[in-house]
Design a protein around this motif. Sequence first.
Motif, PDB file in Angstrom:
ATOM      1  N   THR A  24       0.849  -1.191   0.000  1.00  0.00           N
ATOM      2  CA  THR A  24       0.000   0.000   0.000  1.00  0.00           C
ATOM      3  C   THR A  24       0.884   1.239   0.000  1.00  0.00           C
ATOM      4  O   THR A  24       2.063   1.191   0.361  1.00  0.00           O
ATOM      5  CB  THR A  24      -0.912   0.039   1.242  1.00  0.00           C
ATOM      6  OG1 THR A  24      -0.119   0.303   2.407  1.00  0.00           O
ATOM      7  CG2 THR A  24      -1.650  -1.284   1.430  1.00  0.00           C
ATOM      8  N   GLY A  25       0.291   2.355  -0.376  1.00  0.00           N
ATOM      9  CA  GLY A  25       1.045   3.605  -0.395  1.00  0.00           C
ATOM     10  C   GLY A  25       1.455   4.062   0.981  1.00  0.00           C
ATOM     11  O   GLY A  25       2.443   4.782   1.151  1.00  0.00           O
ATOM     12  N   ALA A  26       0.720   3.618   2.006  1.00  0.00           N
ATOM     13  CA  ALA A  26       1.028   4.023   3.371  1.00  0.00           C
ATOM     14  C   ALA A  26       2.042   3.098   4.032  1.00  0.00           C
ATOM     15  O   ALA A  26       2.407   3.294   5.192  1.00  0.00           O
ATOM     16  CB  ALA A  26      -0.252   4.064   4.198  1.00  0.00           C
ATOM     17  N   GLY A  27       2.495   2.087   3.309  1.00  0.00           N
ATOM     18  CA  GLY A  27       3.426   1.122   3.886  1.00  0.00           C
ATOM     19  C   GLY A  27       2.945  -0.295   3.658  1.00  0.00           C
ATOM     20  O   GLY A  27       1.786  -0.523   3.287  1.00  0.00           O
ATOM     21  N   ASP A  28       3.816  -1.250   3.873  1.00  0.00           N
ATOM     22  CA  ASP A  28       3.477  -2.650   3.622  1.00  0.00           C
ATOM     23  C   ASP A  28       2.813  -3.276   4.849  1.00  0.00           C
ATOM     24  O   ASP A  28       3.209  -3.025   5.991  1.00  0.00           O
ATOM     25  CB  ASP A  28       4.739  -3.442   3.267  1.00  0.00           C
ATOM     26  CG  ASP A  28       5.363  -2.970   1.963  1.00  0.00           C
ATOM     27  OD1 ASP A  28       4.623  -2.380   1.152  1.00  0.00           O
ATOM     28  OD2 ASP A  28       6.574  -3.169   1.775  1.00  0.00           O
ATOM     29  N   ARG A  29       1.805  -4.116   4.582  1.00  0.00           N
ATOM     30  CA  ARG A  29       1.109  -4.851   5.645  1.00  0.00           C
ATOM     31  C   ARG A  29       1.457  -6.321   5.515  1.00  0.00           C
ATOM     32  O   ARG A  29       1.162  -6.948   4.500  1.00  0.00           O
ATOM     33  CB  ARG A  29      -0.400  -4.644   5.534  1.00  0.00           C
ATOM     34  CG  ARG A  29      -1.216  -5.363   6.589  1.00  0.00           C
ATOM     35  CD  ARG A  29      -2.691  -5.003   6.452  1.00  0.00           C
ATOM     36  NE  ARG A  29      -3.511  -5.705   7.425  1.00  0.00           N
ATOM     37  CZ  ARG A  29      -4.090  -6.879   7.205  1.00  0.00           C
ATOM     38  NH1 ARG A  29      -3.941  -7.476   6.023  1.00  0.00           N
ATOM     39  NH2 ARG A  29      -4.831  -7.457   8.139  1.00  0.00           N
ATOM     40  N   ASP A 111       9.245   1.236  11.323  1.00  0.00           N
ATOM     41  CA  ASP A 111       9.345   2.560  10.702  1.00  0.00           C
ATOM     42  C   ASP A 111       8.060   2.968   9.976  1.00  0.00           C
ATOM     43  O   ASP A 111       8.048   3.933   9.232  1.00  0.00           O
ATOM     44  CB  ASP A 111      10.525   2.623   9.733  1.00  0.00           C
ATOM     45  CG  ASP A 111      10.341   1.682   8.532  1.00  0.00           C
ATOM     46  OD1 ASP A 111       9.282   1.018   8.447  1.00  0.00           O
ATOM     47  OD2 ASP A 111      11.252   1.618   7.696  1.00  0.00           O
ATOM     48  N   SER A 112       6.990   2.189  10.199  1.00  0.00           N
ATOM     49  CA  SER A 112       5.664   2.446   9.624  1.00  0.00           C
ATOM     50  C   SER A 112       5.607   2.282   8.118  1.00  0.00           C
ATOM     51  O   SER A 112       4.601   2.609   7.488  1.00  0.00           O
ATOM     52  CB  SER A 112       5.151   3.846  10.015  1.00  0.00           C
ATOM     53  OG  SER A 112       5.777   4.863   9.256  1.00  0.00           O
ATOM     54  N   ARG A 113       6.675   1.765   7.483  1.00  0.00           N
ATOM     55  CA  ARG A 113       6.630   1.548   6.037  1.00  0.00           C
ATOM     56  C   ARG A 113       7.055   0.125   5.658  1.00  0.00           C
ATOM     57  O   ARG A 113       6.239  -0.664   5.216  1.00  0.00           O
ATOM     58  CB  ARG A 113       7.522   2.580   5.323  1.00  0.00           C
ATOM     59  CG  ARG A 113       6.935   3.996   5.350  1.00  0.00           C
ATOM     60  CD  ARG A 113       7.718   4.920   4.449  1.00  0.00           C
ATOM     61  NE  ARG A 113       7.746   4.467   3.051  1.00  0.00           N
ATOM     62  CZ  ARG A 113       6.742   4.657   2.194  1.00  0.00           C
ATOM     63  NH1 ARG A 113       5.637   5.263   2.594  1.00  0.00           N
ATOM     64  NH2 ARG A 113       6.821   4.237   0.956  1.00  0.00           N
ATOM     65  N   HIS A 114       8.326  -0.202   5.865  1.00  0.00           N
ATOM     66  CA  HIS A 114       8.827  -1.471   5.346  1.00  0.00           C
ATOM     67  C   HIS A 114       9.538  -2.341   6.382  1.00  0.00           C
ATOM     68  O   HIS A 114       9.899  -3.473   6.073  1.00  0.00           O
ATOM     69  CB  HIS A 114       9.797  -1.221   4.182  1.00  0.00           C
ATOM     70  CG  HIS A 114       9.273  -0.273   3.151  1.00  0.00           C
ATOM     71  ND1 HIS A 114       8.121  -0.521   2.441  1.00  0.00           N
ATOM     72  CD2 HIS A 114       9.727   0.919   2.719  1.00  0.00           C
ATOM     73  CE1 HIS A 114       7.892   0.479   1.600  1.00  0.00           C
ATOM     74  NE2 HIS A 114       8.855   1.373   1.758  1.00  0.00           N
ATOM     75  N   CYS A 115       9.754  -1.840   7.576  1.00  0.00           N
ATOM     76  CA  CYS A 115      10.514  -2.581   8.583  1.00  0.00           C
ATOM     77  C   CYS A 115       9.587  -2.986   9.722  1.00  0.00           C
ATOM     78  O   CYS A 115       8.794  -2.177  10.215  1.00  0.00           O
ATOM     79  CB  CYS A 115      11.668  -1.727   9.111  1.00  0.00           C
ATOM     80  SG  CYS A 115      12.708  -2.583  10.310  1.00  0.00           S
ATOM     81  N   LEU A 116       9.700  -4.263  10.152  1.00  0.00           N
ATOM     82  CA  LEU A 116       8.864  -4.780  11.218  1.00  0.00           C
ATOM     83  C   LEU A 116       9.710  -5.597  12.188  1.00  0.00           C
ATOM     84  O   LEU A 116      10.809  -6.035  11.854  1.00  0.00           O
ATOM     85  CB  LEU A 116       7.741  -5.660  10.667  1.00  0.00           C
ATOM     86  CG  LEU A 116       6.827  -5.065   9.593  1.00  0.00           C
ATOM     87  CD1 LEU A 116       7.304  -5.496   8.215  1.00  0.00           C
ATOM     88  CD2 LEU A 116       5.385  -5.504   9.812  1.00  0.00           C
ATOM     89  N   ARG A 117       9.163  -5.821  13.367  1.00  0.00           N
ATOM     90  CA  ARG A 117       9.803  -6.723  14.320  1.00  0.00           C
ATOM     91  C   ARG A 117       8.764  -7.722  14.817  1.00  0.00           C
ATOM     92  O   ARG A 117       7.580  -7.395  14.947  1.00  0.00           O
ATOM     93  CB  ARG A 117      10.418  -5.969  15.497  1.00  0.00           C
ATOM     94  CG  ARG A 117       9.430  -5.278  16.422  1.00  0.00           C
ATOM     95  CD  ARG A 117      10.154  -4.649  17.609  1.00  0.00           C
ATOM     96  NE  ARG A 117       9.235  -3.898  18.452  1.00  0.00           N
ATOM     97  CZ  ARG A 117       8.481  -4.432  19.420  1.00  0.00           C
ATOM     98  NH1 ARG A 117       8.534  -5.737  19.648  1.00  0.00           N
ATOM     99  NH2 ARG A 117       7.678  -3.678  20.144  1.00  0.00           N
TER     100      ARG A 117
END
Length: 285
Positions: A24-29, A111-117
């Motif tokens: 999505t434009g707001a970041g990846d889910r 980072d609310s876009r592409h990085c997750l933990r």
Amino acid sequence: MPTFELGPNQYGKAEIRLVHVERTGAGDRLTDLNVSVALRGDLAASHLTGDNAAVLPTDTQKNTVYAFARQFGIAGIEAFATRLAEHFVATQPSIHEARVTIERYPWIDVDSRHCLRRSGGEVHTATVHHGHYGTQVVAGVAGLVLLKTTDSEFHGYLKDRYTTLAETRDRILATSVNATWRTATGFTDPEPARAALVEAFADTYSHALQQTLFAMGSRVLDRCPDVVEVKLSLPNRHHFLVDLTPFGLDNPNEVYYAADRPYGLIEGVVRRDGATIPPEVTWTF
């Protein structure tokens, strides 16, 4: 000559690892799943003679999971499991019942876009049974580790010649919650039920883990009107005070050792009074 008959049986593809990224434009889910499929039906010939004419390969079941993720996305694990279970029964004449079980591993944006933990060790669960009896959906959470450092006692229990456990008026209470809940409507947001479990564990002054179990189940029913039944399995993660007297030290409830096993296991069901519960689907494996 002795004769034998084939009893209940099922087959399927277990632990299909699926990671779905919604761009999505707001970041990846990201949705991280472990999917298991089990099918029942007219499958005796495969067992008795090796005739596989009625067998849908487990590899096909795996491919269906991946294809459905692409075609339909994953709005929620209950809906995704239901779509799969209904598909296998509707498209294969030899398959009469399907069970799809999903574990969802939570991830948190960094980072609310592409990085997750990865978020802790708990997983969200959903199990869907579909067959002639209709569709039954059970959601839940597994491995939800909770601990309170006080507000827990254990005393007044039965004692016999083998009892060595000392009564306590102040102890650590810890568990790894495995809970499932069934709704009247089929689907529900799991977060209110999870939040109710945590809240009840935290604010219930516990005289026994059994009491805490009932309080947790009751809180889910109170906060989630569509839930009719809650099943809880609570292993008691024992924490015992260390005896420091050999070293000339006291231990005012400060130093413990966490026992790995054996452990107490408290299990129970909390239901709405007078609730109509659909017949349990029996899967023996």
